[in-house]
Design an enzyme around this catalytic site. Structure first.
Site, PDB file in Angstrom:
ATOM      1  N   ASP A  56       0.823  -1.206   0.000  1.00 42.41           N
ATOM      2  CA  ASP A  56       0.000   0.000   0.000  1.00 42.41           C
ATOM      3  C   ASP A  56       0.862   1.264   0.000  1.00 42.41           C
ATOM      4  O   ASP A  56       2.012   1.245   0.435  1.00 42.41           O
ATOM      5  CB  ASP A  56      -0.868   0.062   1.277  1.00 42.41           C
ATOM      6  CG  ASP A  56      -1.903  -1.047   1.326  1.00 42.41           C
ATOM      7  OD1 ASP A  56      -2.070  -1.764   0.323  1.00 42.41           O
ATOM      8  OD2 ASP A  56      -2.523  -1.190   2.392  1.00 42.41           O
ATOM      9  N   HIS A 202       3.916  -2.120   3.170  1.00 47.26           N
ATOM     10  CA  HIS A 202       3.872  -0.736   2.681  1.00 47.26           C
ATOM     11  C   HIS A 202       5.141  -0.396   1.902  1.00 47.26           C
ATOM     12  O   HIS A 202       6.242  -0.549   2.436  1.00 47.26           O
ATOM     13  CB  HIS A 202       3.687   0.236   3.847  1.00 47.26           C
ATOM     14  CG  HIS A 202       2.314   0.171   4.439  1.00 47.26           C
ATOM     15  ND1 HIS A 202       1.934  -0.815   5.324  1.00 47.26           N
ATOM     16  CD2 HIS A 202       1.212   0.940   4.236  1.00 47.26           C
ATOM     17  CE1 HIS A 202       0.657  -0.646   5.639  1.00 47.26           C
ATOM     18  NE2 HIS A 202       0.187   0.403   4.999  1.00 47.26           N
TER      19      HIS A 202
HETATM   20 ZN    ZN Z   1      -2.658   3.087   3.180  1.00 46.64          ZN
END
Ligand code: ZN
Length: 267
Positions: A56, A202
């Protein structure tokens, strides 16, 4: 100390209970696996040695590019939930993600907490991001992941109406945004991975354009996620896992559902 009158004491207890109920109710409703606000994809088939790696908050050079290099060296694919403003800033990175065989998902324009938005705002942040993805890669995505996992009935209804499958995750988040070491991230993930798991890492930080802003570069430092990717992939390969993208995982689920219906029909 003066003694509290009995009525006041009971009021305090009651308020405490109400606060606790609200807190735990909210936590349960917003937990990644919760289906209270509508169906989301949380998990793949639990009878297959497959996992889906997802990232993400990117694209976020140079870390995204380094993750792509690790994935290519390992011969595996992942799914990147990208933030629109970062896609517009670094379209070539998203193009490289797709060219290497990875999948893309929509993670809003500016990492918005969608629960605060009305339908028009929801459509705007997703459409704007979709347009940036289309401009960068020549293709649209039908996957989205709500930032912070934040969702309610309105959010999921609008997301589905716009043609997206909302995608959550099944492995508890390793809190990689708090800058733990690569081995810590890998250990936290590997402890919970099972058949059909969706892992969420991430490659960026809320789509912040660190490489362009030349400031607070550490805010976007995802070198631990680069190394954790290497550790996680090699450990899971050793356990016999195969890596799939979210679209591949969805196709597998659909095929299984069709097969189940067919075998049910035969009986
Ligand atoms: Zn996010």
């Amino acid at each position: 100390m003066a003694r509290m009158p009995r009525r006041a004491a009971w009021t305090v207890v009651l308020l405490g209970v109400v606060a606790a109920l609200l807190f735990f109710g909210y936590e349960a409703a917003e937990s990644p696996a919760s289906q209270l606000f509508g169906a989301t994809l949380v998990h793949g088939p639990r009878d297959r040695k497959i996992v889906a790696l997802t990232y993400d908050d990117g694209p976020n050079p140079p870390y995204t590019t380094r993750i792509l290099r690790v994935l290519r060296a390992e011969g595996v694919h992942a799914t990147f939930f990208v933030v629109g403003r970062a896609v517009a800033a670094y379209p070539q990175v998203v193009r490289a993600e797709v060219a290497a065989g990875n999948a893309i998902g929509n993670h809003t324009w500016a990492h918005d907490h969608l629960v605060l938005d009305d339908r028009a705002q929801l459509a705007r942040t997703l459409d704007r991001t979709q347009a940036a993805i289309l401009a960068a890669t020549g293709a649209r995505t039908d996957l989205m992941r709500p930032p912070y996992g934040g969702r309610d009935w309105l959010v999921l209804d609008e997301v589905r109406r716009l043609g997206y499958t909302p995608v959550m995750w099944s492995v508890p988040l390793p809190h990689d945004w708090e800058y733990p070491s690569a081995t810590t991230i890998a250990r936290r993930v590997l402890r919970y991975v099972g058949d059909g798991s969706i892992i969420d890492l991430h490659d960026g930080n809320q789509g912040i354009l660190c490489a362009r802003l030349h400031l607070a570069a550490h805010v976007c430092d995802r070198s631990a996620d680069v190394e954790a990717t290497r550790l996680i992939v090699s450990a899971l390969k050793a356990r016999g896992y195969r890596f799939v993208t979210v679209p591949q995982l969805l196709a597998l689920r659909r095929a299984q559902a069709v097969a189940a219906r067919a075998s049910h029909g035969r009986r």
